[in-house]
Design a protein around this motif. Structure first.
Motif, PDB file in Angstrom:
ATOM      1  N   ILE A 238     -20.377  -7.934  -5.480  1.00 56.67           N
ATOM      2  CA  ILE A 238     -19.520  -7.095  -6.320  1.00 56.67           C
ATOM      3  C   ILE A 238     -18.961  -5.899  -5.565  1.00 56.67           C
TER       4      ILE A 238
ATOM      5  N   ASN B  42     -16.191  -4.169  -3.295  1.00 56.81           N
ATOM      6  CA  ASN B  42     -14.775  -4.400  -3.009  1.00 56.81           C
ATOM      7  C   ASN B  42     -14.426  -3.902  -1.609  1.00 56.81           C
TER       8      ASN B  42
ATOM      9  N   TYR C  35     -11.036  -3.032  -0.066  1.00 52.51           N
ATOM     10  CA  TYR C  35      -9.609  -2.963  -0.380  1.00 52.51           C
ATOM     11  C   TYR C  35      -8.730  -3.177   0.840  1.00 52.51           C
TER      12      TYR C  35
ATOM     13  N   LEU D 279      -7.806  -7.766   1.086  1.00 47.78           N
ATOM     14  CA  LEU D 279      -7.587  -8.448  -0.184  1.00 47.78           C
ATOM     15  C   LEU D 279      -7.042  -9.840   0.079  1.00 47.78           C
ATOM     16  N   MET D 280      -7.587 -10.832  -0.609  1.00 38.96           N
ATOM     17  CA  MET D 280      -7.019 -12.179  -0.586  1.00 38.96           C
ATOM     18  C   MET D 280      -6.883 -12.787   0.799  1.00 38.96           C
ATOM     19  N   ILE D 281      -7.800 -12.460   1.717  1.00 39.28           N
ATOM     20  CA  ILE D 281      -7.695 -13.127   3.010  1.00 39.28           C
ATOM     21  C   ILE D 281      -8.360 -14.491   2.894  1.00 39.28           C
ATOM     22  N   ALA D 282      -7.828 -15.461   3.638  1.00 39.91           N
ATOM     23  CA  ALA D 282      -8.303 -16.841   3.503  1.00 39.91           C
ATOM     24  C   ALA D 282      -9.611 -17.057   4.262  1.00 39.91           C
TER      25      ALA D 282
ATOM     26  N   GLN E  88      -8.955 -11.535  -5.188  1.00 42.56           N
ATOM     27  CA  GLN E  88      -7.827 -10.606  -5.329  1.00 42.56           C
ATOM     28  C   GLN E  88      -8.241  -9.143  -5.330  1.00 42.56           C
ATOM     29  N   ILE E  89      -9.541  -8.841  -5.545  1.00 43.25           N
ATOM     30  CA  ILE E  89      -9.922  -7.436  -5.420  1.00 43.25           C
ATOM     31  C   ILE E  89     -10.912  -7.240  -4.275  1.00 43.25           C
TER      32      ILE E  89
ATOM     33  N   ARG F 179     -13.444  -9.055  -2.860  1.00 45.15           N
ATOM     34  CA  ARG F 179     -14.875  -9.344  -2.863  1.00 45.15           C
ATOM     35  C   ARG F 179     -15.136 -10.632  -2.102  1.00 45.15           C
TER      36      ARG F 179
ATOM     37  N   PRO G 195     -18.550  -7.257 -13.838  1.00 48.15           N
ATOM     38  CA  PRO G 195     -18.209  -7.977 -12.605  1.00 48.15           C
ATOM     39  C   PRO G 195     -19.207  -9.068 -12.220  1.00 48.15           C
TER      40      PRO G 195
ATOM     41  N   GLU H 234      -2.264 -20.540   2.320  1.00 49.51           N
ATOM     42  CA  GLU H 234      -2.382 -19.153   1.884  1.00 49.51           C
ATOM     43  C   GLU H 234      -1.402 -18.198   2.568  1.00 49.51           C
TER      44      GLU H 234
ATOM     45  N   ALA I 108      -2.415 -11.075   3.064  1.00 52.80           N
ATOM     46  CA  ALA I 108      -2.658 -10.117   1.990  1.00 52.80           C
ATOM     47  C   ALA I 108      -1.390  -9.331   1.681  1.00 52.80           C
TER      48      ALA I 108
ATOM     49  N   ALA J 152      -4.827   1.130  -3.567  1.00 53.16           N
ATOM     50  CA  ALA J 152      -5.547  -0.150  -3.617  1.00 53.16           C
ATOM     51  C   ALA J 152      -5.184  -0.903  -4.894  1.00 53.16           C
TER      52      ALA J 152
ATOM     53  N   ILE K 102      -3.797  -4.666  -5.168  1.00 52.32           N
ATOM     54  CA  ILE K 102      -4.494  -5.690  -5.945  1.00 52.32           C
ATOM     55  C   ILE K 102      -3.528  -6.440  -6.851  1.00 52.32           C
TER      56      ILE K 102
ATOM     57  N   THR L  68      -8.460  -8.407 -13.759  1.00 57.56           N
ATOM     58  CA  THR L  68      -8.924  -8.186 -12.395  1.00 57.56           C
ATOM     59  C   THR L  68      -8.720  -6.749 -11.960  1.00 57.56           C
TER      60      THR L  68
ATOM     61  N   GLU M 112     -11.302  -4.688 -13.423  1.00 57.27           N
ATOM     62  CA  GLU M 112     -12.590  -4.866 -12.745  1.00 57.27           C
ATOM     63  C   GLU M 112     -12.672  -3.944 -11.540  1.00 57.27           C
TER      64      GLU M 112
ATOM     65  N   GLN N 141     -13.384  -0.575 -12.743  1.00 58.68           N
ATOM     66  CA  GLN N 141     -14.809  -0.523 -13.080  1.00 58.68           C
ATOM     67  C   GLN N 141     -15.644  -0.192 -11.845  1.00 58.68           C
TER      68      GLN N 141
END
Lengths: 291, 538
Positions: A40, A42, A44, A47-50, A61-62, A64, A223, B29, B32, B322, B326, B397, B400, B403
């Motif tokens: 959980i 993050n 930042y 983000l979204m790396i393969a 997307q956030i 994790r 989360p 893909e 980012a 950020a 996102i 998302t 989240e 959060q």
């Protein structure tokens, strides 16, 4: 029992699925040691790396770690499934034994009640219950347990009905065994192997129901990682990052398939056509010797 | 034996699917989208004059048909009913007396000039040569009849523009307001005040007879609007002959419809599809910073949120850059009550910004400490915890992330999705993720009066500040733009000092189209969509 164990050990198909199932259960248990990152936390900047060295299956997307979320996701999913099965099997077996062994009005009452619960489609009933009680893990467990004991009840009742006609039960009664003891020593041990098949196959079914509920946002709350919820989160990225739905989806499918096949092979082993009458008599003899 | 083979086959298939999933994803893909917000919008190539310009002459080839998609309709497209006029405006069926262009400037439309003989009276000259779709000429009497019908049907029409009476004389329309009202002209730009021919026998619910570039042929709610170009349109007829305007509410379905060739252009894109479409040379993505704000509405009657330090800590713990990353470029950083696209001092304000140390200090000043070591702060034995409600599931998302950002300073947020957005009042929420149209008519007053003034109809937070109230009253009587700007900025400063709400981000407006479509303009206010400049080739 040792007869079954020996037979199981000799069955390569069963052993394969058994080992796979053990691995699937061990992964979530050993999550803190297996997962490369905090599920959980993050990042930042990523983000979204393969794929990267730090994140073997990339990030969501956030930001994790996706692999860690998959591993920890099993904790939530499997834990809920096992709790639900434990609760519903306990309720079902208790009611089934009562109905089958006592018979008469108790049997009629329990059977009719079971029929009523079965008449309502399970998933719809669970969705309705969770919506009313409010979405949370506790309520999901409660709702799923409340509707899924019926199968166990029916199977147990049918088995008890046929088992209590057996001569070794009669013999036990004539030898002065009390009712409770009769049930716990002579009937339940013979019901249990059949229920084991049911339980194993139920793991897959419950996992699917749970994932469905999570997908609708009715079970796991963020989360907390959970496979069904991960699926729902990844849905919108179907085109740009298909791994976000494929990986949790495949994990669910793999789990369901393996537990179902394990249940199948277990049933093959426990097939009554191969059960020797001798075992029952041996159990009775053992008990007589002990007392 | 056959059974056994089947099982093995099933396992092998499952393994193959798993492998292909891993392989496929890494290949397809995109990197980012962290810097996508800064990427120059393609809309720059499509900027046009502040008033719809006359389009190029239509090509000689056969009839041109455009398939387009919007995301919403109500049960009718009668401009006078609720917000239904927003659809007839998007479809280019109806027009208002004035409009707000892509730079958020007020411009003439059906009225080509106006004057103000006294503070409560406006004399507007209706443009000569404008006709309704049935051929009838548009004069002051027709406008009066249309506006009076709207005020009869919709109480919002009376209160918003504060219209008291209307007089018609030839092409001169005289409107008296109940008090001197500085935002009057901006209010008239709302599609609610669209002008339709009330004497036409057609039912306005399904076929409003307006003055726009397209006339309505048929309307099926939540499904399809069939349109035909109005050849006598006063500002130059559209080069397109017919339009099928589909209603596709789901963002990804709309994007897939474009990719499948079912539609040629569509309004609004989901976060997940922006990069895909931008990277595909077959499609163009037009964007403009919008006026919708995503806000975390705070309830000031809550025992903790009544403390300005707690509200400031919430605002400071959020990493705004950020958040924008996102959401994949769907939004721009906000941090102020009005978005960067609005001319209300965005750059000069001391906006809400990411500052973890400041957040921690605010909470310490307010007397919070983590006495039980669970990572969340307490005060007098009560945990600093809130429920964060939201109705827009696409925000899940992003929330989240909020959060986890709040957790970093010791504030516990529990996400609470709801099916339908409730009318917020002081009792039914702690924190709620709200989407606000901050400048629905290009003017800031509506928002200030409703959300921040003591007793405002949408002031669910129960915020009350004498300075803001006085500024709202002053704004009502201010007619010069510079005055309105100064007053609004002063109010904003007070609102930010009190940290009334947390302004997460402002939504960018998107129009997606394939390469056959040209002449597209995307507006900060999303009730404009189809215009007479849009053309399609092939």
């Amino acid at each position: 029992m040792s007869y079954y164990v020996k037979k199981a050990l000799r069955d390569p198909q069963f052993m394969l699925f058994f080992c796979l199932a053990v691995i699937l259960i061990l992964i979530p248990i050993l999550a803190p040691w297996l997962a490369p990152n905090d599920p959980i936390e993050n990042d930042y900047a990523n983000l979204m790396i393969a794929h990267s060295d730090k994140y073997p299956l990339g990030t969501d997307q956030i930001g994790r770690c996706f692999l860690s979320r998959l591993i920890y996701g099993g904790r939530t999913s499997m834990l809920i499934v096992f709790i639900v099965i434990a609760i519903s099997a306990s309720i079902g077996i208790l009611l089934g034994v009562l109905a089958g062994y006592l018979g008469g009005k108790t049997d009629t009452f329990i059977t009719r009640f079971t029929d009523i619960v079965i008449a309502v489609p399970q998933t719809v009933f669970v969705i309705a219950l969770v919506s009313v009680m409010g979405p949370s893990l506790r309520n999901t467990i409660l709702a799923m347990s409340l509707v899924s004991w019926t199968e166990y009840c029916r199977v147990t009742r049918a088995l008890v009905l046929s088992l209590k006609q057996n001569t070794y039960v009669e013999e036990g009664r004539m030898a002065g065994m009390r009712e409770m003891r009769l049930v716990s020593r002579l009937i339940l041990p013979n019901v249990f192997p059949h229920l084991l098949v049911l339980i194993t196959q139920d793991i897959g079914a419950k996992l699917l129901t749970l994932s469905g509920l999570s997908l609708l946002g009715l079970a796991s709350q963020p989360p907390t990682p959970e496979w069904g919820y991960m699926l729902s989160e990844g849905r919108q990225f179907m085109q740009s990052a298909p791994r976000l739905i494929f990986l949790p989806g495949m994990t669910i499918v793999l789990n369901v398939i393996i537990f179902n096949l394990l249940g199948d092979s277990l049933r093959d082993i426990l097939d009554p056509r191969f059960i020797k009458k001798k075992t029952h008599r041996r159990q009775l003899k053992q008990w007589l010797e002990n007392t | 034996m056959a059974r056994k083979h089947l099982k093995i086959l099933a396992l092998v298939l499952a393994a193959m699917m798993l492998l292909s999933a891993c392989g496929g994803s890494s290949g397809a893909e995109t990197p980012a989208p962290a810097d996508s917000g800064a990427k120059p919008a393609e809309s720059s190539q499509s900027t046009q004059a502040s008033q719809p310009a006359a389009p190029a002459a239509p090509a000689a080839s056969g009839p041109k048909h455009l398939n387009a998609a919007i995301y919403w309709t109500a049960a009718t497209i009668d401009p006078a009913v609720d917000y239904d006029g927003w659809t007839s405006c998007r479809a280019g069926i109806t027009e208002t007396l004035v409009w707000v262009n892509e730079n958020l400037e007020l411009k003439p439309l059906l009225a080509d000039s106006w004057e103000q003989p006294d503070p409560s009276t406006w004399v507007m000259h209706i443009r000569d040569g404008v006709t309704f779709h049935n051929g009838n000429a548009v004069d002051a009497a027709a406008c009066k009849a249309s506006l009076e019908r709207t005020m009869e049907i919709n109480s919002r029409a009376v209160t918003t523009a504060k219209i008291e009476s209307i007089e018609a004389d030839g092409q001169n329309l005289t409107i008296h307001t109940s008090e001197p009202f500085g935002a009057f002209l901006f209010c008239l730009s709302e599609p609610l005040y669209s002008i339709i021919d009330v004497n036409d026998p057609a039912d306005p619910a399904t076929n409003p007879v307006g003055t726009g570039p397209f006339k309505c042929l048929s309307f099926k709610a939540e499904e399809l609007i069939e349109l035909e170009a109005y050849k006598d349109y006063w500002n130059g007829a559209s080069p397109i002959d017919t339009v099928s305007l589909y209603v596709i509410s789901d963002d990804s379905t709309r994007a897939v419809a474009l990719q499948a060739g079912q539609i040629d252009m569509g309004q609004r894109i989901g976060a997940a599809d922006i990069e895909t479409l931008k990277n595909d040379s077959d499609y163009a993505v037009y964007e403009a910073s919008g006026t919708r704000l995503q806000v975390l509405a705070l309830n000031h009657t809550n025992q903790f949120l009544s403390d300005v330090n707690v509200r400031k800590a919430l605002a400071c713990c959020i990493n705004y850059d950020a958040m924008v990353a996102i959401t994949g470029g769907l939004y721009a950083v906000a941090g102020a009550p009005y978005p960067a696209s609005a001319p209300y001092g965005y750059d000069q304000l001391d906006r809400q910004h990411y500052d973890l140390e400041a957040a921690k200090k605010c909470l310490a000043d307010a007397g919070f400490a983590d006495s039980d070591g669970n990572g969340y702060l307490e005060k007098n034995g009560k945990e600093l915890a809130f429920t964060l409600g939201y109705a827009d599931k696409s925000l899940a998302t992003a929330l989240e992330a909020v959060q986890s950002m709040a957790k970093a300073v010791g504030i516990k947020l529990t996400l609470q999705p709801v099916d339908t957005e409730p009318d917020l009042n002081e009792d039914n929420f702690e924190i709620f993720a709200k989407n606000w149209q901050s400048l629905s008519t290009g003017d800031p007053q509506w928002m200030l009066d409703n959300m921040y003034k003591t007793g405002g109809v949408s002031n669910a937070a129960q915020y009350s500040n004498a300075t803001v109230d006085a500024l709202c009253d002053e704004l009502t009587g201010a007619f010069e733009f510079a005055d309105r700007q100064r007053i609004t900025i002063a109010a904003e400063e007070q609102i930010l000092t009190d940290c009334v709400h947390v302004y997460l981000f402002s939504k960018n407006n998107f129009v997606m189209a394939n390469n056959k479509v040209s002449g597209v303009t995307v507006f900060p206010i999303d009730y404009y969509f189809l215009t007479n400049t849009i053309d399609i080739n092939g």
